[in-house]
Scaffold this motif. Sequence first.
Motif, mmCIF file in Angstrom:
data_model
loop_
_atom_site.group_PDB
_atom_site.id
_atom_site.type_symbol
_atom_site.label_atom_id
_atom_site.label_comp_id
_atom_site.label_asym_id
_atom_site.label_seq_id
_atom_site.Cartn_x
_atom_site.Cartn_y
_atom_site.Cartn_z
ATOM 1 N N ALA A 13 -7.214 -3.507 1.464
ATOM 2 C CA ALA A 13 -7.253 -2.150 0.919
ATOM 3 C C ALA A 13 -7.178 -1.152 2.065
ATOM 4 O O ALA A 13 -8.048 -1.127 2.936
ATOM 5 C CB ALA A 13 -8.519 -1.936 0.113
ATOM 6 N N THR B 76 -5.890 1.603 -3.108
ATOM 7 C CA THR B 76 -4.809 0.658 -2.844
ATOM 8 C C THR B 76 -4.873 -0.490 -3.843
ATOM 9 O O THR B 76 -5.945 -1.070 -4.077
ATOM 10 C CB THR B 76 -4.917 0.084 -1.423
ATOM 11 O OG1 THR B 76 -4.937 1.148 -0.470
ATOM 12 C CG2 THR B 76 -3.739 -0.837 -1.120
ATOM 13 N N THR B 77 -3.740 -0.839 -4.439
ATOM 14 C CA THR B 77 -3.683 -1.979 -5.354
ATOM 15 C C THR B 77 -3.729 -3.272 -4.548
ATOM 16 O O THR B 77 -2.840 -3.540 -3.732
ATOM 17 C CB THR B 77 -2.395 -1.942 -6.195
ATOM 18 O OG1 THR B 77 -2.351 -0.719 -6.934
ATOM 19 C CG2 THR B 77 -2.341 -3.115 -7.162
ATOM 20 N N THR B 78 -4.758 -4.064 -4.755
ATOM 21 C CA THR B 78 -4.907 -5.321 -4.021
ATOM 22 C C THR B 78 -4.904 -6.537 -4.936
ATOM 23 O O THR B 78 -4.955 -7.666 -4.449
ATOM 24 C CB THR B 78 -6.212 -5.312 -3.197
ATOM 25 O OG1 THR B 78 -7.321 -5.101 -4.086
ATOM 26 C CG2 THR B 78 -6.197 -4.206 -2.149
ATOM 27 N N ALA C 229 0.800 -1.219 0.000
ATOM 28 C CA ALA C 229 0.000 0.000 0.000
ATOM 29 C C ALA C 229 0.835 1.273 0.000
ATOM 30 O O ALA C 229 0.588 2.183 -0.787
ATOM 31 C CB ALA C 229 -0.940 0.002 1.200
ATOM 32 N N SER D 21 -2.953 5.915 -2.426
ATOM 33 C CA SER D 21 -2.793 4.523 -2.005
ATOM 34 C C SER D 21 -3.022 4.341 -0.510
ATOM 35 O O SER D 21 -3.505 3.303 -0.061
ATOM 36 C CB SER D 21 -1.386 4.026 -2.369
ATOM 37 O OG SER D 21 -1.284 2.640 -2.174
#
Length: 249
Positions: free
Chosen positions: A165, A170-172, A139, A195
């Motif tokens: 997240a 946020t890239t999950t 994150a 993020s």
Amino acid sequence: MANSPSGDSMTARVVRVLETFTVDRTMQTAAEVGRRAGLPSSTAHRIVDELVAAGLLDRDDEHRVSLGMRLWELALRGSRALRLRQAALPHMERVQATVREHTQLAVLEQDSALFLERLSHPDAGANITRVAGRLPLHASSSGLVLLAHADPELQERVLTRRLAAVSPETTTDAAALRRRMAEIRAAGFVVAPGSIEAVSTGVAVPVRDGDGAVIAALSVVLPREASPDVAIAALLQAARSIRSDLTSH
């Protein structure tokens, strides 16, 4: 070290006691320590008493305990983290003077980004990072840099677990995160808008040792609307200077 009936060693129990203290929970009673550490009351009280006697915990007049100055002293002796912080601090100050925003130094520790130092400007924007605090690798901008350069085993361990997240941005997704890690390695920096917090953009670069291994991440937290270009240039220059100082001393 002697084992408890549950099979825990004394070392493991002491670590569990110390880990009950956080940046938000600095004072506790022995009973609270025992409950949070999952220890019987008698065991918790005995361990707390022994740690107080050794100076690793301090006890106040209300019988609450906190981490002791002796623990801080021992942790700093010969610490690689202290040497890194001392080398980085002058260059972090230059970055902060340039961008006038939060400037941070983080290292990889137990699958998270552990922050060794943070410089803040009175007019800087939002930032949840604290010294000795942690953020998830997937994150935070610092965490993304550290994850991108971590060993493959650690990367797989992080990518195969459920990624929470921290914010809506946020890239999950593991596949998306793999692509992002490759982009970070190619570019030499990361820009991570939203993020951690929607109003902020994290910008981070790797810090390398004399052999070229990534040992830390240097980052700033910018307002969401700010251009990252000046920050990227300042961070890259600082990272090169930190490496030079670590190599020459």
